[in-house]
Motif scaffolding. Structure first.
Motif, short mmCIF file in Angstrom:
data_model
loop_
_atom_site.label_atom_id
_atom_site.label_comp_id
_atom_site.label_asym_id
_atom_site.label_seq_id
_atom_site.Cartn_x
_atom_site.Cartn_y
_atom_site.Cartn_z
N ASP A 33 0.81 -1.22 0.00
CA ASP A 33 0.00 0.00 0.00
C ASP A 33 0.84 1.28 0.00
O ASP A 33 0.73 2.12 0.90
CB ASP A 33 -0.95 -0.01 1.20
CG ASP A 33 -1.87 -1.22 1.19
OD1 ASP A 33 -2.82 -1.23 0.38
OD2 ASP A 33 -1.61 -2.17 1.96
N HIS B 79 -5.00 -8.76 -0.74
CA HIS B 79 -6.06 -8.94 0.25
C HIS B 79 -5.67 -10.03 1.24
O HIS B 79 -5.21 -11.10 0.85
CB HIS B 79 -7.37 -9.34 -0.45
CG HIS B 79 -7.85 -8.31 -1.42
ND1 HIS B 79 -7.49 -8.32 -2.75
CD2 HIS B 79 -8.64 -7.22 -1.25
CE1 HIS B 79 -8.05 -7.29 -3.37
NE2 HIS B 79 -8.75 -6.60 -2.48
N PRO B 80 -5.82 -9.77 2.55
CA PRO B 80 -5.49 -10.79 3.55
C PRO B 80 -6.28 -12.07 3.32
O PRO B 80 -7.48 -12.05 3.07
CB PRO B 80 -5.90 -10.11 4.87
CG PRO B 80 -5.78 -8.64 4.60
CD PRO B 80 -6.22 -8.48 3.17
N HIS C 281 -3.52 -4.15 2.24
CA HIS C 281 -4.91 -3.74 2.03
C HIS C 281 -5.57 -3.07 3.23
O HIS C 281 -6.23 -2.05 3.09
CB HIS C 281 -5.76 -4.93 1.57
CG HIS C 281 -7.17 -4.57 1.22
ND1 HIS C 281 -7.47 -3.66 0.21
CD2 HIS C 281 -8.37 -4.97 1.74
CE1 HIS C 281 -8.79 -3.53 0.13
NE2 HIS C 281 -9.35 -4.31 1.04
N GLU C 282 -5.39 -3.62 4.44
CA GLU C 282 -6.18 -3.10 5.55
C GLU C 282 -5.52 -1.94 6.30
O GLU C 282 -6.15 -1.32 7.15
CB GLU C 282 -6.53 -4.22 6.54
CG GLU C 282 -5.36 -4.76 7.32
CD GLU C 282 -5.78 -5.82 8.35
OE1 GLU C 282 -5.05 -5.99 9.34
OE2 GLU C 282 -6.83 -6.45 8.16
N HIS C 283 -4.24 -1.63 6.02
CA HIS C 283 -3.54 -0.52 6.67
C HIS C 283 -3.64 -0.64 8.20
O HIS C 283 -4.13 0.27 8.88
CB HIS C 283 -4.12 0.83 6.25
CG HIS C 283 -4.14 1.10 4.79
ND1 HIS C 283 -4.39 2.35 4.26
CD2 HIS C 283 -3.95 0.30 3.71
CE1 HIS C 283 -4.36 2.32 2.95
NE2 HIS C 283 -4.09 1.06 2.59
N PRO C 284 -3.17 -1.72 8.80
CA PRO C 284 -3.40 -1.94 10.23
C PRO C 284 -2.69 -0.92 11.13
O PRO C 284 -1.53 -0.58 10.91
CB PRO C 284 -2.86 -3.35 10.47
CG PRO C 284 -1.84 -3.55 9.39
CD PRO C 284 -2.38 -2.81 8.20
N ARG D 122 0.70 -7.42 11.63
CA ARG D 122 -0.08 -8.51 12.21
C ARG D 122 0.50 -9.82 11.69
O ARG D 122 0.49 -10.07 10.48
CB ARG D 122 -1.55 -8.41 11.83
CG ARG D 122 -2.25 -7.17 12.27
CD ARG D 122 -3.69 -7.13 11.78
NE ARG D 122 -4.50 -8.21 12.36
CZ ARG D 122 -5.81 -8.33 12.15
NH1 ARG D 122 -6.45 -7.48 11.37
NH2 ARG D 122 -6.48 -9.32 12.72
N VAL E 278 -0.13 -9.46 7.88
CA VAL E 278 -0.51 -8.23 7.19
C VAL E 278 0.51 -7.15 7.52
O VAL E 278 0.83 -6.92 8.68
CB VAL E 278 -1.92 -7.76 7.59
CG1 VAL E 278 -2.30 -6.49 6.83
CG2 VAL E 278 -2.95 -8.86 7.33
N PHE F 290 -6.68 1.16 9.69
CA PHE F 290 -7.77 0.36 10.27
C PHE F 290 -7.32 -0.14 11.63
O PHE F 290 -6.33 -0.86 11.76
CB PHE F 290 -8.10 -0.81 9.35
CG PHE F 290 -9.04 -1.81 9.95
CD1 PHE F 290 -10.35 -1.47 10.24
CD2 PHE F 290 -8.61 -3.10 10.22
CE1 PHE F 290 -11.22 -2.40 10.81
CE2 PHE F 290 -9.48 -4.04 10.77
CZ PHE F 290 -10.78 -3.68 11.07
N VAL G 20 -6.93 -2.30 14.72
CA VAL G 20 -7.06 -3.75 14.82
C VAL G 20 -7.13 -4.24 16.27
O VAL G 20 -7.11 -5.45 16.49
CB VAL G 20 -5.88 -4.46 14.10
CG1 VAL G 20 -5.88 -4.10 12.63
CG2 VAL G 20 -4.55 -4.14 14.75
N GLU H 218 -9.54 -6.86 16.73
CA GLU H 218 -9.48 -7.92 15.73
C GLU H 218 -8.46 -8.99 16.07
O GLU H 218 -8.52 -10.10 15.55
CB GLU H 218 -9.12 -7.31 14.36
CG GLU H 218 -10.09 -6.25 13.88
CD GLU H 218 -11.43 -6.82 13.51
OE1 GLU H 218 -11.46 -7.93 12.93
OE2 GLU H 218 -12.45 -6.18 13.82
#
Length: 229
Positions: free
Chosen positions: A35, A145-146, A158-161, A178, A185, A196, A198, A201
């Protein structure tokens, strides 16, 4: 300014987690970057939102530092190399061309992400190979994508943790890695990206937070899979 890297063991394979928001496989001599979203500032300006110029340059400076520190032979971008069609603005392409000229010998591979499909490919002179996910390289299944992939450890973006650390009076959101039993990720590499959260999560994962020039673990679970050195 020199940033640190933390070496972890992922299912018997060494992986360096860099405070510059990237991972490095020393055996494959490959950098993994998720990303980057190059040209996002140009996209905002083209759409009438007055944001400052320079975020692409800041990201490329960190990329220079990573290349100097690790001497990779290749870089794999885990999707979303460009942000949108307007990322093809002259200011962004000129900065990317200057960076590419300094690192002409590097192999560049892009695992196509959702933003890449809309942004369109870089001109051929940049020499970026585009592949679909999952792209298997050594022990890794490289994705945008995870997800989990049979027979390989999946690395994705993708999720920008980010992880929120809080006291009674203050809090801060920090980019993080992660790392779970079968998939991990990476944080967003781009300087002008959201995140995002986490905290709620994380289950059977180790979380490695980036704070300034350091990477440090918030958790060392699962011990059977992840070890830091």
């Amino acid at each position: 300014m020199t940033t640190e890297a933390l070496t972890i063991d992922v299912n018997g394979h060494a992986l360096l987690l860099s405070a510059d928001r990237a991972a490095f496989d020393p055996l494959l001599k490959t950098l993994f970057i998720a990303d980057a979203h190059f040209g996002k500032d140009a996209v905002f300006r083209a759409r009438g939102i007055p944001v400052p110029i320079g975020t692409t340059g800041e990201s490329l400076a960190r990329l220079d530092a990573l290349v100097t520190a690790h001497r990779p032979e290749s870089i794999v971008f885990l999707g979303d190399l460009l942000h949108a069609r307007e990322s093809h603005a002259d200011e962004t392409l000129d900065a990317l061309a200057a960076w590419r000229a300094r690192h002409r010998a590097l192999r560049l591979v892009l695992v196509e992400g959702n933003h890449d499909k809309h942004a369109g490919a870089l001109p051929a002179l940049f020499g970026v190979e585009v592949v679909k996910e999952p792209h298997v390289l050594g022990p890794w299944a490289l994705c945008h994508h995870p997800q989990t992939v049979d027979g390989a450890y999946a690395l994705a973006g993708h999720e920008h943790p980010v992880y929120r650390l809080a006291t009674r009076v203050d809090s801060v959101r920090l980019p993080c890695f992660r790392i779970g039993p079968n998939a991990g990720v990476l944080p967003a590499f781009g300087a002008f990206t959201g995140g995002f959260e986490v905290n709620g999560e994380v289950r059977r994962e180790a979380v490695y937070v980036i704070a300034g020039e350091r990477v440090f673990p918030l958790s060392d679970r699962p011990r059977s899979t992840i070890a830091a050195s």
